[in-house]
Design an enzyme around this catalytic site. Sequence first.
Site, mmCIF file in Angstrom:
data_model
loop_
_atom_site.group_PDB
_atom_site.id
_atom_site.type_symbol
_atom_site.label_atom_id
_atom_site.label_comp_id
_atom_site.label_asym_id
_atom_site.label_seq_id
_atom_site.Cartn_x
_atom_site.Cartn_y
_atom_site.Cartn_z
ATOM 1 N N SER B 146 0.837 -1.202 0.000
ATOM 2 C CA SER B 146 0.000 0.000 0.000
ATOM 3 C C SER B 146 0.878 1.262 0.000
ATOM 4 O O SER B 146 1.643 1.469 -0.946
ATOM 5 C CB SER B 146 -0.968 -0.062 1.176
ATOM 6 O OG SER B 146 -1.996 0.875 1.005
ATOM 7 N N ASP B 222 -9.912 -5.499 -3.964
ATOM 8 C CA ASP B 222 -9.293 -4.543 -3.038
ATOM 9 C C ASP B 222 -10.257 -3.376 -2.825
ATOM 10 O O ASP B 222 -10.651 -2.701 -3.779
ATOM 11 C CB ASP B 222 -7.963 -4.054 -3.620
ATOM 12 C CG ASP B 222 -7.145 -3.268 -2.600
ATOM 13 O OD1 ASP B 222 -7.702 -2.336 -1.970
ATOM 14 O OD2 ASP B 222 -5.963 -3.592 -2.428
ATOM 15 N N HIS B 254 -7.400 -5.915 0.418
ATOM 16 C CA HIS B 254 -6.222 -5.116 0.764
ATOM 17 C C HIS B 254 -5.485 -5.644 2.000
ATOM 18 O O HIS B 254 -4.480 -5.082 2.412
ATOM 19 C CB HIS B 254 -6.687 -3.671 1.016
ATOM 20 C CG HIS B 254 -5.611 -2.639 0.902
ATOM 21 N ND1 HIS B 254 -5.020 -2.311 -0.297
ATOM 22 C CD2 HIS B 254 -4.998 -1.859 1.834
ATOM 23 C CE1 HIS B 254 -4.104 -1.367 -0.108
ATOM 24 N NE2 HIS B 254 -4.062 -1.078 1.181
#
Lengths: 277, 277
Positions: B146, B222, B254
Amino acid sequence: METVSENACFGGVQGVYSHSSKSCSCDMTFGLFLPEEAQSGPVPVLWYLSGLTCTHENAMVKAGAQQWAAEQGIALIFPDTSPRGEGVADDDAYDLGQGAGFYVNATQQPWAPHFQMWDYVAEELPALVFKEFSLEPELQAITGHSMGGHGALTLAMGLPGRFKSVSAFSPISNPTKGDWGRKQLSAYLGEDESKWAAHDATLMMQEHGFDGPVLTDTGTKDQFVDLLMPESLAQACAARRQVSTLRMQPGYDHSYFFVSTFMEDHVAFHAEALYGG
Amino acid sequence: METVSENACFGGVQGVYSHSSKSCSCDMTFGLFLPEEAQSGPVPVLWYLSGLTCTHENAMVKAGAQQWAAEQGIALIFPDTSPRGEGVADDDAYDLGQGAGFYVNATQQPWAPHFQMWDYVAEELPALVFKEFSLEPELQAITGHSMGGHGALTLAMGLPGRFKSVSAFSPISNPTKGDWGRKQLSAYLGEDESKWAAHDATLMMQEHGFDGPVLTDTGTKDQFVDLLMPESLAQACAARRQVSTLRMQPGYDHSYFFVSTFMEDHVAFHAEALYGG
């Protein structure tokens, strides 16, 4: 039953679910990993019981078990370690009350109304998950860490025929003799020590043994090893000629870094018992 | 440097260390996994940069990277994601301030005095770990998740020759265009968007590319995929003919359940670049 979350994981699904528990008289939460194979039919089940202070979540995120369960096509169940909530009795100490159910049915106050973890893990939760998910009740195995290793061993020996195999990471092995045990067993079950025997893996091994293979790992640098007393269980297994592998692992401690290191071995051990048996 | 903890793990040692950081003007903590091979000589290094809200600890306990690093004889470094402490500026939002350093050197108030995460990860922490541990500075690779995927990609392209390979899990790929980026880059670097370009993986790919292989994984489910914009980086990689593998993984989200699922692939990818190169 309510779905708290579901995440794709190693080709399967890691779910978290909550439900109103009759045995514990409160809402309970558990984690369940279903491998991809569950989409086409019931799969074997490996129960993972956690240790003091843990919820359903610790092993689910730190033990690295899903990858090996996915490889073997086995489901994982992660129950909580105690009843929880505002109306549930608790204690300031980390090792009594919420997070420390010890997998027994409490008979003493103030614990008795909610702390019925043996019934919860042995009866209520199995009934729920076998109804709701694609799981094979004839193919169950059980493992756990520390207090959960104690739970795995005592449930396996206390429910003959239920589990094909049992393993444990740094289990509390002789709780009637140590501070991780005497405190909780007296609080939950009262001072009559004859009531404690069914919740001591060493005593259960001496009296009953287990009709299947046993695997345990404990670290030589486990900071709690004096409380765990692996030597008692080792003595009892050998004396009984129990089929068992009890390993002391050089340099490892009590943490999930230790558990995750040997998880592959444990899942493979159970897979052999589940599929080879 | 102070040792916070050291745990045996997959034949090696998972350590946590703290030190007084000059670039961040505060104490900083990091995790370091050393495989067994480090006992007999310097080993290659894989940096893992974490995402928003994370400390050095999240990936260390949830990503399942140590087993693969142990198998490959590679060390892992887990830096924190920002300066921390009472004297360090912060924001009520989870995505600005402490836990959200974005791997840049802040020039704006109130962030500038402490938020110097580019210098910390690119210069200060490497100098420390190569001095203190048995690590090979000529064999480095980098990955992240991320915000940390953003950091890995921009550091890899911004420091040519430093890293043999770069990978990322669900990276923030085009932060100058999205809400995970514009907010932080304007706060830390000011409103002059020309200053942001060195911190946008898509723009860096368009301008510079990377002298080694690139691997990214992002889940099709996600929940933040619109903020990540994998399509921008995919377009830029293909347009540049960058050696790269950008994968969209069916059904994954995610979470660290996703990261851990593909960690084996990422470590193997870096091992090939580190040992094969």
